[in-house]
Design a protein around this motif. Structure first.
Motif, PDB file in Angstrom:
ATOM      1  N   UNK A  31      10.317 -38.059 -19.388  1.00 46.97           N
ATOM      2  CA  UNK A  31       9.365 -37.716 -19.649  1.00 46.97           C
ATOM      3  C   UNK A  31       8.644 -35.800 -18.795  1.00 46.97           C
ATOM      4  N   UNK A  32       9.261 -35.810 -18.026  1.00 38.23           N
ATOM      5  CA  UNK A  32       9.328 -34.527 -16.524  1.00 38.23           C
ATOM      6  C   UNK A  32       9.192 -34.080 -17.822  1.00 38.23           C
ATOM      7  N   UNK A  33      10.906 -34.327 -18.617  1.00 40.79           N
ATOM      8  CA  UNK A  33      12.044 -32.998 -18.931  1.00 40.79           C
ATOM      9  C   UNK A  33      10.854 -32.656 -20.050  1.00 40.79           C
ATOM     10  N   UNK A  34      10.435 -33.391 -20.726  1.00 41.27           N
ATOM     11  CA  UNK A  34       9.613 -32.960 -22.157  1.00 41.27           C
ATOM     12  C   UNK A  34       8.421 -32.576 -21.650  1.00 41.27           C
ATOM     13  N   UNK A  35       8.499 -32.887 -20.446  1.00 40.03           N
ATOM     14  CA  UNK A  35       6.657 -32.341 -20.345  1.00 40.03           C
ATOM     15  C   UNK A  35       7.226 -30.647 -19.945  1.00 40.03           C
ATOM     16  N   UNK A  36       8.332 -30.615 -18.895  1.00 33.26           N
ATOM     17  CA  UNK A  36       8.780 -29.825 -18.233  1.00 33.26           C
ATOM     18  C   UNK A  36       9.129 -28.577 -19.506  1.00 33.26           C
ATOM     19  N   UNK A  37       9.704 -28.817 -21.061  1.00 32.08           N
ATOM     20  CA  UNK A  37       9.841 -28.052 -21.990  1.00 32.08           C
ATOM     21  C   UNK A  37       8.450 -27.123 -22.528  1.00 32.08           C
ATOM     22  N   UNK A  38       7.410 -28.324 -22.748  1.00 27.95           N
ATOM     23  CA  UNK A  38       6.516 -28.011 -23.129  1.00 27.95           C
ATOM     24  C   UNK A  38       5.446 -27.029 -22.522  1.00 27.95           C
ATOM     25  N   UNK A  39       5.593 -27.157 -21.159  1.00 23.64           N
ATOM     26  CA  UNK A  39       5.279 -26.294 -19.793  1.00 23.64           C
ATOM     27  C   UNK A  39       5.362 -24.759 -19.884  1.00 23.64           C
ATOM     28  N   UNK A  40       7.096 -24.663 -20.176  1.00 23.38           N
ATOM     29  CA  UNK A  40       7.540 -23.059 -20.384  1.00 23.38           C
ATOM     30  C   UNK A  40       7.295 -23.050 -21.677  1.00 23.38           C
ATOM     31  N   UNK A  41       6.743 -23.210 -23.136  1.00 18.95           N
ATOM     32  CA  UNK A  41       6.290 -22.763 -23.504  1.00 18.95           C
ATOM     33  C   UNK A  41       5.105 -22.399 -24.112  1.00 18.95           C
ATOM     34  N   UNK A  42       4.173 -23.577 -23.402  1.00 19.11           N
ATOM     35  CA  UNK A  42       2.607 -22.298 -22.892  1.00 19.11           C
ATOM     36  C   UNK A  42       2.394 -21.615 -22.319  1.00 19.11           C
ATOM     37  N   UNK A  43       3.589 -21.809 -20.885  1.00 19.16           N
ATOM     38  CA  UNK A  43       3.695 -20.484 -20.455  1.00 19.16           C
ATOM     39  C   UNK A  43       4.062 -19.441 -20.745  1.00 19.16           C
ATOM     40  N   UNK A  44       5.466 -19.258 -21.956  1.00 18.97           N
ATOM     41  CA  UNK A  44       5.509 -18.742 -22.421  1.00 18.97           C
ATOM     42  C   UNK A  44       4.390 -17.285 -23.739  1.00 18.97           C
ATOM     43  N   UNK A  45       3.569 -18.511 -23.770  1.00 21.82           N
ATOM     44  CA  UNK A  45       2.352 -18.810 -25.354  1.00 21.82           C
ATOM     45  C   UNK A  45       1.763 -17.737 -24.327  1.00 21.82           C
ATOM     46  N   UNK A  46       1.033 -18.399 -23.306  1.00 21.96           N
ATOM     47  CA  UNK A  46      -0.258 -17.418 -22.020  1.00 21.96           C
ATOM     48  C   UNK A  46       0.777 -16.557 -22.181  1.00 21.96           C
ATOM     49  N   UNK A  47       1.152 -16.112 -21.780  1.00 14.07           N
ATOM     50  CA  UNK A  47       2.075 -14.468 -21.285  1.00 14.07           C
ATOM     51  C   UNK A  47       2.079 -13.942 -22.210  1.00 14.07           C
ATOM     52  N   UNK A  48       2.173 -13.787 -23.395  1.00 11.55           N
ATOM     53  CA  UNK A  48       2.273 -13.574 -24.765  1.00 11.55           C
ATOM     54  C   UNK A  48       0.613 -13.553 -24.737  1.00 11.55           C
ATOM     55  N   UNK A  49      -0.056 -13.844 -25.130  1.00 15.75           N
ATOM     56  CA  UNK A  49      -1.658 -13.826 -24.666  1.00 15.75           C
ATOM     57  C   UNK A  49      -1.974 -12.681 -24.411  1.00 15.75           C
ATOM     58  N   UNK A  50      -1.977 -12.936 -22.354  1.00 16.26           N
ATOM     59  CA  UNK A  50      -2.391 -11.268 -22.017  1.00 16.26           C
ATOM     60  C   UNK A  50      -1.848 -10.084 -21.701  1.00 16.26           C
ATOM     61  N   UNK A  51       0.519 -10.577 -22.320  1.00 12.43           N
ATOM     62  CA  UNK A  51       0.905  -9.403 -22.558  1.00 12.43           C
ATOM     63  C   UNK A  51      -0.206  -8.306 -24.268  1.00 12.43           C
TER      64      UNK A  51
END
Length: 57
Positions: A31-51
């Protein structure tokens, strides 16, 4: 439920905080692995939206 409305930076940040909290509390490695992947996607999305916001200024 699916909502196609774009998320605000604040909403994405809240999602990242919730995922981080879950990662800290969970003990199941799978579960930690799955959530880590989801977190990485959300952080990338956040970075893109801030850019995008910064480019508009």
């Amino acid at each position: 439920m699916f909502d196609s409305t774009p998320l605000t930076s604040e909403e994405i940040t809240d999602q990242c905080r919730a995922l981080t909290h879950a990662l800290i509390k969970l003990e199941d490695p799978a579960m930690k692995e799955v959530l880590t992947f989801m977190l990485a996607e959300r952080l990338e999305h956040l970075n893109d939206s801030l850019d995008t916001v910064n480019h508009l200024r």
